[in-house]
Design an enzyme around this catalytic site. Structure first.
Site, PDB file in Angstrom:
ATOM      1  N   LYS A   1       9.820 -76.232  55.206  1.00  0.00           N
ATOM      2  CA  LYS A   1       8.549 -76.875  55.021  1.00  0.00           C
ATOM      3  C   LYS A   1       7.489 -75.819  54.774  1.00  0.00           C
ATOM      4  O   LYS A   1       7.508 -74.744  55.351  1.00  0.00           O
ATOM      5  CB  LYS A   1       8.192 -77.711  56.219  1.00  0.00           C
ATOM      6  CG  LYS A   1       9.074 -78.959  56.372  1.00  0.00           C
ATOM      7  CD  LYS A   1       8.596 -79.886  57.434  1.00  0.00           C
ATOM      8  CE  LYS A   1       9.403 -81.186  57.398  1.00  0.00           C
ATOM      9  NZ  LYS A   1       8.981 -82.153  58.400  1.00  0.00           N
TER      10      LYS A   1
ATOM     11  N   PHE B   1       5.457 -73.921  57.534  1.00  0.00           N
ATOM     12  CA  PHE B   1       6.276 -73.326  58.580  1.00  0.00           C
ATOM     13  C   PHE B   1       7.200 -72.264  57.978  1.00  0.00           C
ATOM     14  O   PHE B   1       6.824 -71.110  57.849  1.00  0.00           O
ATOM     15  CB  PHE B   1       7.055 -74.417  59.328  1.00  0.00           C
ATOM     16  CG  PHE B   1       6.168 -75.422  60.010  1.00  0.00           C
ATOM     17  CD1 PHE B   1       5.316 -75.051  61.036  1.00  0.00           C
ATOM     18  CD2 PHE B   1       6.167 -76.744  59.606  1.00  0.00           C
ATOM     19  CE1 PHE B   1       4.480 -75.978  61.659  1.00  0.00           C
ATOM     20  CE2 PHE B   1       5.339 -77.681  60.217  1.00  0.00           C
ATOM     21  CZ  PHE B   1       4.499 -77.301  61.242  1.00  0.00           C
ATOM     22  N   CYS B   2       8.387 -72.658  57.617  1.00  0.00           N
ATOM     23  CA  CYS B   2       9.409 -71.692  57.216  1.00  0.00           C
ATOM     24  C   CYS B   2       9.132 -71.028  55.870  1.00  0.00           C
ATOM     25  O   CYS B   2       9.429 -69.846  55.694  1.00  0.00           O
ATOM     26  CB  CYS B   2      10.777 -72.364  57.223  1.00  0.00           C
ATOM     27  SG  CYS B   2      11.168 -73.026  58.865  1.00  0.00           S
ATOM     28  N   VAL B   3       8.561 -71.750  54.925  1.00  0.00           N
ATOM     29  CA  VAL B   3       8.263 -71.150  53.625  1.00  0.00           C
ATOM     30  C   VAL B   3       7.164 -70.097  53.785  1.00  0.00           C
ATOM     31  O   VAL B   3       7.313 -68.954  53.351  1.00  0.00           O
ATOM     32  CB  VAL B   3       7.882 -72.232  52.586  1.00  0.00           C
ATOM     33  CG1 VAL B   3       7.363 -71.601  51.309  1.00  0.00           C
ATOM     34  CG2 VAL B   3       9.088 -73.126  52.301  1.00  0.00           C
TER      35      VAL B   3
ATOM     36  N   THR C   1       8.388 -67.008  55.942  1.00  0.00           N
ATOM     37  CA  THR C   1       9.356 -66.171  55.239  1.00  0.00           C
ATOM     38  C   THR C   1       8.696 -65.403  54.101  1.00  0.00           C
ATOM     39  O   THR C   1       9.001 -64.220  53.891  1.00  0.00           O
ATOM     40  CB  THR C   1      10.537 -67.025  54.747  1.00  0.00           C
ATOM     41  OG1 THR C   1      11.165 -67.634  55.891  1.00  0.00           O
ATOM     42  CG2 THR C   1      11.550 -66.182  53.994  1.00  0.00           C
TER      43      THR C   1
END
Length: 180
Positions: free
Chosen positions: A109, A112-114, A117
């Site tokens: 999402k 969050f993770c995008v 990262t």
């Protein structure tokens, strides 16, 4: 010489796309990721799938990567337990072994993770192209999903750091304009 690139697809799992807080516009998102994935495969660009082990039971339908963008034989999977796909995983080592200097990032999402990262990648010395139309998220009480995606495209585009005397940067680019 153009730096070697890899496509990193983050958490495009059934339980993320259609779970408790479903990703808005999942059908269009999957189409954008599938087109980018097809181009990467056609050009021999390495593809790495990142999978969150906290989405459903490992091995369950919720945990699986959606069939429209499922890994092909030989494509790597990195399993994680944090928003940062590099945290306590072998992602950086895999990329180093492949000689990759540039990441093309898509997936779920966005906030969050995008986001996490992308930011971590530049601090590790990678340049990043965020596929601006190939990441998505859920509605939130504060913002619509489309607003979150647009905000992160603007926020991350141009974010950069100096690593070992070299600038590393994120660029948000529509997937059809990404050079593979």
């Amino acid at each position: 010489m153009k730096p070697r690139s890899a496509l990193v697809i983050i958490d495009v799992q059934n339980g993320v796309l259609a779970g408790e807080a479903p990703v808005q516009g999942a059908s269009g998102l999957l189409s954008s990721i599938a087109a980018l994935l097809s181009r990467a495969r056609d050009r021999g660009v390495p593809v790495i799938f990142v999978q969150d082990d906290e989405v459903g039971e490992v091995g369950s339908a919720a945990w699986d990567i959606h069939r429209e963008v499922a890994p092909a034989g030989g494509e790597a999977r990195v399993r994680k337990l944090a928003c940062d796909a590099f945290f306590e995983t072998d992602l950086a080592e895999r990329l180093e072994q492949l000689g990759v200097e540039h990441l093309i990032i898509a997936g779920c999402k966005t906030e969050f993770c995008v986001d996490t990262t992308c930011r971590r990648a530049v601090t590790l010395g990678f340049d990043v192209t965020l596929a601006a139309d190939a990441h998505g998220t859920s509605e939130s009480p504060a913002l619509a999903a489309a607003a979150i995606v647009a905000h992160h495209n603007r926020l991350l585009d141009g974010f950069g750091v100096m690593v070992a005397g070299r600038p590393r940067e994120i660029r948000a680019v529509p997937s059809q304009q990404i050079e593979l």
